[in-house]
Structure formats: C-alpha cells, structure tokens
Enzyme design. Structure first.
Site, PDB file in Angstrom:
ATOM      1  N   LYS A  13       2.413 112.783 153.834  1.00 43.88           N
ATOM      2  CA  LYS A  13       3.633 113.294 153.178  1.00 43.88           C
ATOM      3  C   LYS A  13       3.266 114.126 151.947  1.00 43.88           C
ATOM      4  CE  LYS A  13       5.632 109.299 152.223  1.00 43.88           C
ATOM      5  NZ  LYS A  13       4.679 108.324 152.750  1.00 43.88           N
ATOM      6  N   ARG A  88      12.962 104.680 149.948  1.00 47.67           N
ATOM      7  CA  ARG A  88      12.098 103.805 150.743  1.00 47.67           C
ATOM      8  C   ARG A  88      12.856 102.562 151.188  1.00 47.67           C
ATOM      9  NH1 ARG A  88       6.822 105.831 148.432  1.00 47.67           N
ATOM     10  NH2 ARG A  88       5.163 104.971 149.708  1.00 47.67           N
ATOM     11  N   ARG A 127      -9.937 106.597 151.785  1.00 45.11           N
ATOM     12  CA  ARG A 127      -9.515 107.619 150.822  1.00 45.11           C
ATOM     13  C   ARG A 127     -10.115 107.348 149.436  1.00 45.11           C
ATOM     14  NH1 ARG A 127      -3.158 108.992 150.233  1.00 45.11           N
ATOM     15  NH2 ARG A 127      -3.023 106.998 149.144  1.00 45.11           N
ATOM     16  N   ARG A 160      -8.240 104.110 145.016  1.00 45.82           N
ATOM     17  CA  ARG A 160      -7.009 103.604 144.405  1.00 45.82           C
ATOM     18  C   ARG A 160      -6.909 102.122 144.735  1.00 45.82           C
ATOM     19  NH1 ARG A 160      -2.088 107.482 146.312  1.00 45.82           N
ATOM     20  NH2 ARG A 160      -1.083 105.479 146.619  1.00 45.82           N
ATOM     21  N   ARG A 171       1.067  97.268 152.605  1.00 47.58           N
ATOM     22  CA  ARG A 171       1.924  98.459 152.475  1.00 47.58           C
ATOM     23  C   ARG A 171       2.528  98.825 153.835  1.00 47.58           C
ATOM     24  NH1 ARG A 171      -1.915 102.714 149.686  1.00 47.58           N
ATOM     25  NH2 ARG A 171      -0.125 104.094 149.673  1.00 47.58           N
TER      26      ARG A 171
END
Ligand code: AMP
Length: 190
Positions: A13, A88, A127, A160, A171
C-alpha cells in the site's frame, strides 16, 4: 481525486500510495507514518500508540479517528488526498463517512490490494529500514550494497519492531479479523 488504499500489511500500500499521490499531486496520508513520527518524537500520542503497534495490535479508534479528522481539515486536502492504512475498522470507516459528509465530499476511488498471507510473512519479516533516511530494503529481494548498511547515508539499517515474525503473525490476525471486512463494506457502496 480522493483515494483510499486497502490491503493487508505488506501488500505494498505504501509503495503504491507514494506513486499515486505524486501522480495526482495529492497529499499521502498514512496513519502508520503519523504514528511512527510521533513515536520517534516521543509525543504523548507516540507513547500511547507504541504500546499497541509493537504488539501488532491496532491503535484504539478514538486516537486514530481524531488524527485523520484533523488532517483532512488541512488546506492541502482541498483538492484531494490519498488515505493509506485508514480506515482499519468498521468503526473508523463509519466515522470517516461522517467526516466526509460533513465536508460535503466523497471518495472517488477505493483500491484494494490482494495478497496471500505467506507472501506477507516473507516480505515483512525480511524488510529492513534505515532509521536515518527511511529508505526501505529487503534482505533477499533488495539488500543494500554493503550488508546491513544504508546505501544512501551509511547508517546501520534495522528491522522495525513490528516486522518481527511473531508480530507479523499478530498483525495478519488483526487484519483478517478487523480490516478485511472493509473490502465488503466498500463493495456494497458501489
Ligand atoms: P502501517 O505502517 O500502516 O502498517 O501501520 C503500522 C501500525 O500502526 C499498524 O500495525 C497499527 O498498529 C497502527 N495503525 C496504523 N493505522 C492504523 C489505523 N487506521 N487504526 C489503528 N491502528 C493503526
């Protein structure tokens, strides 16, 4: 142009949002970026949000909705905006509808990016990001030229906290339970 992008964490996104907002010259509003900015600057909002984000949970609606309300009232949103990562929850979607109707505007486009969970897990757990210039990397698909060091500014890149495998699974669970139903919600509005 008023655009919304929906999709699981790691669907891309953010990447698409940057391209689209540049093309249409509209502000890119990412609630995740707003929270991260507040965490970095140790604000009251950041301290509250961090607690949820690091566990892979959603920041409570009352905190999140007010931020977006304020942001949409900014003069740079007059000719359009792109919402990335908001809403969300169904509650957030309904609150957004109230805000937009009080501003007498409506969304032109709702984009949904589909992605399989196993790809999300691979993408997010690999990531990495530069904590200094924010440049993104992936240990397999887009590693820096020198291992662990940002190509742009020579800072050591990091993972992160919410990209650890355990938090990514949380998540995804949060996404399936609370956010995925929004696809149906907006399909019914077409
Ligand atoms: P993102 O960068 O969009 O993946 O967001 C990172 C994290 O910020 C999410 O996993 C949530 O914990 C929190 N967050 C971002 N947007 C929202 C939202 N609209 N509602 C609640 N929490 C959010």
């Amino acid at each position: 142009m008023r655009i919304m992008i929906l999709g699981a964490p790691g669907a891309g996104k953010g990447t698409q949002a940057i391209r689209i907002s540049e093309k249409f010259e509209i502000p890119h509003i990412s609630t995740g970026d707003i929270f991260r900015y507040n965490i970095k600057n140790n604000t009251e909002l950041g301290i509250k949000a961090k607690e949820y984000i690091e566990k892979g949970l959603l920041v409570p609606d009352d905190l999140t909705i007010d931020i977006v309300k304020d942001r949409l009232n900014n003069s740079d949103c007059q000719n359009g905006f792109l919402l990335d990562g908001f809403p969300r929850t169904l509650n957030q979607a309904e609150a957004l509808e109230d805000v937009l109707s009080s501003m007498k505007i409506f969304l032109d486009v709702v984009l949904n990016i589909n992605i399989d969970d196993d790809i999300v897990i691979k993408r997010l757990s690999g990531r990495r990001v530069c904590p200094n210039c924010n440049k993104g990397y992936h240990i397999d698909y887009m590693p820096p030229k020198v291992s662990d060091i940002c190509d742009g500014c020579n800072t050591k890149i990091i993972q992160r906290k919410d990209d650890s495998e355990e938090t990514v699974l949380e998540r995804l669970k949060t996404y399936h339970n609370q956010t995925k139903p929004l696809k149906e919600y907006y399909m019914k509005k077409v």
